[in-house]
Write a protein that holds these residues in place. Structure first.
Motif, PDB file in Angstrom:
ATOM      1  N   GLN A  47      14.221 -33.267   6.075  1.00 17.92           N
ATOM      2  CA  GLN A  47      13.789 -32.262   7.049  1.00 17.92           C
ATOM      3  C   GLN A  47      12.275 -32.112   7.110  1.00 17.92           C
ATOM      4  O   GLN A  47      11.728 -31.751   8.149  1.00 17.92           O
ATOM      5  CB  GLN A  47      14.435 -30.911   6.713  1.00 17.92           C
ATOM      6  N   ASN A  48      11.588 -32.380   6.010  1.00 21.53           N
ATOM      7  CA  ASN A  48      10.127 -32.218   6.009  1.00 21.53           C
ATOM      8  C   ASN A  48       9.389 -33.486   6.399  1.00 21.53           C
ATOM      9  O   ASN A  48       8.165 -33.550   6.296  1.00 21.53           O
ATOM     10  CB  ASN A  48       9.650 -31.742   4.632  1.00 21.53           C
ATOM     11  N   CYS A 210      -5.970 -35.032  -2.060  1.00 30.87           N
ATOM     12  CA  CYS A 210      -4.513 -35.053  -2.199  1.00 30.87           C
ATOM     13  C   CYS A 210      -3.849 -34.074  -1.246  1.00 30.87           C
ATOM     14  O   CYS A 210      -2.788 -34.366  -0.669  1.00 30.87           O
ATOM     15  CB  CYS A 210      -4.122 -34.734  -3.638  1.00 30.87           C
ATOM     16  N   GLN A 211      -4.445 -32.907  -1.069  1.00 32.08           N
ATOM     17  CA  GLN A 211      -3.874 -31.920  -0.156  1.00 32.08           C
ATOM     18  C   GLN A 211      -3.899 -32.389   1.294  1.00 32.08           C
ATOM     19  O   GLN A 211      -3.087 -31.956   2.106  1.00 32.08           O
ATOM     20  CB  GLN A 211      -4.623 -30.597  -0.299  1.00 32.08           C
ATOM     21  N   LYS A 212      -4.809 -33.278   1.618  1.00 31.11           N
ATOM     22  CA  LYS A 212      -4.903 -33.807   2.988  1.00 31.11           C
ATOM     23  C   LYS A 212      -3.919 -34.937   3.245  1.00 31.11           C
ATOM     24  O   LYS A 212      -3.355 -35.041   4.338  1.00 31.11           O
ATOM     25  CB  LYS A 212      -6.325 -34.320   3.254  1.00 31.11           C
ATOM     26  N   TYR A 213      -3.728 -35.812   2.248  1.00 32.48           N
ATOM     27  CA  TYR A 213      -2.998 -37.060   2.488  1.00 32.48           C
ATOM     28  C   TYR A 213      -1.686 -37.201   1.715  1.00 32.48           C
ATOM     29  O   TYR A 213      -0.804 -37.924   2.165  1.00 32.48           O
ATOM     30  CB  TYR A 213      -3.898 -38.257   2.161  1.00 32.48           C
ATOM     31  N   ASN A 218       3.978 -38.071   5.113  1.00 30.67           N
ATOM     32  CA  ASN A 218       3.173 -39.290   4.983  1.00 30.67           C
ATOM     33  C   ASN A 218       3.744 -40.172   3.875  1.00 30.67           C
ATOM     34  O   ASN A 218       3.042 -41.016   3.330  1.00 30.67           O
ATOM     35  CB  ASN A 218       1.725 -38.910   4.649  1.00 30.67           C
ATOM     36  N   LEU A 219       5.039 -39.967   3.562  1.00 38.17           N
ATOM     37  CA  LEU A 219       5.640 -40.556   2.365  1.00 38.17           C
ATOM     38  C   LEU A 219       6.958 -41.252   2.669  1.00 38.17           C
ATOM     39  O   LEU A 219       7.756 -40.778   3.480  1.00 38.17           O
ATOM     40  CB  LEU A 219       5.888 -39.440   1.327  1.00 38.17           C
ATOM     41  N   GLU A 247      -0.258 -31.309   9.244  1.00 42.65           N
ATOM     42  CA  GLU A 247      -0.835 -32.280  10.176  1.00 42.65           C
ATOM     43  C   GLU A 247      -1.797 -33.192   9.415  1.00 42.65           C
ATOM     44  O   GLU A 247      -2.675 -32.735   8.692  1.00 42.65           O
ATOM     45  CB  GLU A 247      -1.575 -31.566  11.303  1.00 42.65           C
ATOM     46  N   LEU A 248      -1.617 -34.486   9.603  1.00 43.97           N
ATOM     47  CA  LEU A 248      -2.453 -35.464   8.915  1.00 43.97           C
ATOM     48  C   LEU A 248      -3.782 -35.651   9.630  1.00 43.97           C
ATOM     49  O   LEU A 248      -3.842 -35.581  10.865  1.00 43.97           O
ATOM     50  CB  LEU A 248      -1.736 -36.816   8.850  1.00 43.97           C
TER      51      LEU A 248
END
Length: 463
Positions: A47-48, A210-213, A218-219, A247-248
């Motif tokens: 879901q995420n 790390c908090q951004k990417y 993104n995984l 949002e990336l």
């Protein structure tokens, strides 16, 4: 052995096993067997936004697990260059608590981290019954935060390691690093993999990165050797769905810079890399560039290598066989999501720099007339290399996961071998002709780096 047998009861199970002829089944022993099957790849999305990719069991083996993030050194800036290197080293400290608890070693497994210009990959393996615990270790690596103490200790050790590497760095490694800078500029893809601003990095900058990417959307969580895809998804949900998507940052588009770098080094050898703009991963010419790179191959003056690597590739049959002042030759092709580069690296005696340039021009022209036999041989060798890589479960899992991240397709939907088979000798010849009509980038290392002609002269001679 016979002395040991005399000490055991004649009719014990141990005696029956060791004395049973190899042509007969062991008495009262049920064989544990499983039919070998063609592995299938399935993909689901949580879901995420986290995607889950599995390869089913093809043959009884360990369970391999990975976490692939769409982030690499191109996402760093000149001021944060080296943060992924620092992050990689910090996991050595963080996993000590898992090692002390036996969650890795007692599971018969291992854990490692690697990264390149565009991707970061956590990979490990364990016994099947320890999969849930091992997934917890992987989740902590991706979403857990390193403490300030861990980062400070890692930072100190990393600086010492980098200082030693810089002192012992070979000219070949320096040439490779500078070739990306010449091709793509001093930012993005041109940043060195080990980083250029490690000294200035802090715990705060690592955490911000790390908090951004390092986000769930993104995984890709992947595994091979699992019996049921849905069961693995259920195991991953409580661990990886806890993170919220964000949002990336938009990745800046890279382009071929076509620069020129010359550096003086204390060596009797000259190190030269001439590179041209090439197709990205999704480019129509990508398979042809892979075939061309294989046809050029690599070779050294003291090792001709096996078929295709040396004795039948152009690096040996044309370069090394014709120019005795050359020590080694290597063709290279680097593809990324939005651009790529194709290059030829020469290492030879520095006082023959002018002859090296003339020979390179001549061989590039002759490459436009590459024979059908050479192309077909390169295609066969390339397919053999791919199949050899895909034989190993851990490498195959990594390849399939990166394939899905890059192309959005499963292996049954994207056949590398068919793409290679469709490349014709005429495709390769036209590709070289088109490539030589563009301005290349150039890197020269040696006692007199200015003795080598400029990229403009290569462009004038070859276009």
């Amino acid at each position: 052995m016979m002395a040991l047998l005399h000490r055991v009861r004649k009719y014990s199970q141990f005696a029956q096993i060791v004395t049973c002829p190899s042509t007969q089944p062991i008495p009262d022993h049920s064989v544990v067997e499983q039919a070998s099957q063609v592995p299938s790849v399935e993909v689901s999305k949580l879901q995420n936004g986290t995607q889950v990719l599995t390869e089913s069991v093809g043959f009884p083996n360990s369970t391999f697990v990975g976490c692939l993030l769409d982030v690499g050194t191109r996402d760093e800036t000149p001021y944060t260059s080296g943060v992924l290197n620092l992050l990689k080293q910090s996991y050595g400290w963080r996993t000590q608590k898992f090692l002390s608890k036996g969650l890795i070693s007692l599971s018969g497994g291992g854990l490692s981290v690697s990264y390149d210009q565009e991707k970061t990959y956590f990979q490990g393996y364990c016994l099947e019954h320890d999969l849930q615990d091992f997934l917890g270790v992987m989740q902590d690596c991706v979403f857990g935060e390193s403490s300030s103490e861990e980062v400070n200790q890692t930072h100190k050790q990393l600086l010492e390691n980098l200082e030693f590497k810089r002192m012992t760095q070979s000219n070949e490694d320096l040439l490779k690093e500078l070739s990306f800078k010449a091709c793509f500029g001093s930012e993005g893809l041109g940043l060195p993999l080990e980083g250029q601003s490690v000294e200035q990095l802090t715990h705060s900058e690592l955490t911000d990165f790390c908090q951004k990417y390092f986000l769930p959307n993104n995984l890709i969580v992947c595994a091979a050797g699992v019996k049921d895809h849905s069961q693995f998804v259920d195991s991953a949900k409580p661990l990886f769905e806890v993170a919220s998507p964000k949002e990336l940052p938009q990745r800046e588009k890279a382009g071929f810079f076509g620069g020129e770098i010359r550096e003086k080094v204390d060596s009797d050898m000259a190190y030269v890399n001439l590179s041209y703009e090439a197709a990205c991963w999704s480019g129509a010419d990508m398979p042809a560039f892979q075939v061309l790179r294989t046809a050029v191959g690599e070779g050294g003056g003291f090792s001709t290598g096996g078929p295709g690597k040396g004795m039948h590739s152009r690096s040996y049959t044309h370069f090394l066989a014709r120019y005795p002042f050359l020590e080694s030759v290597q063709g290279s092709y680097s593809a990324f999501t939005d651009c790529g580069s194709f290059g030829i690296t020469l290492v030879g005696l520095s006082h023959f720099s002018e002859h090296m340039a003339q020979g390179l021009i001549k061989e590039l022209i002759e490459l436009t007339r590459i024979s059908d036999a050479e192309v077909n041989r390169a295609k066969n060798l390339l397919k053999a290399q791919i199949l050899l890589t895909l034989e190993k479960t851990q490498q195959r899992l990594e390849e399939y996961t990166k394939m899905y991240l890059t192309f959005g397709k499963k292996p049954q939907e994207l056949n590398y071998l068919e793409m290679i088979d469709q490349v014709t000798p005429e495709d390769v010849r036209k590709l070289v002709q088109k490539m030589l009509r563009t301005r290349p980038s150039l890197v020269v290392l040696g006692k007199d780096p200015n003795s080598f002609p400029s990229p403009d002269k290569f462009y004038a001679k070859l276009s």
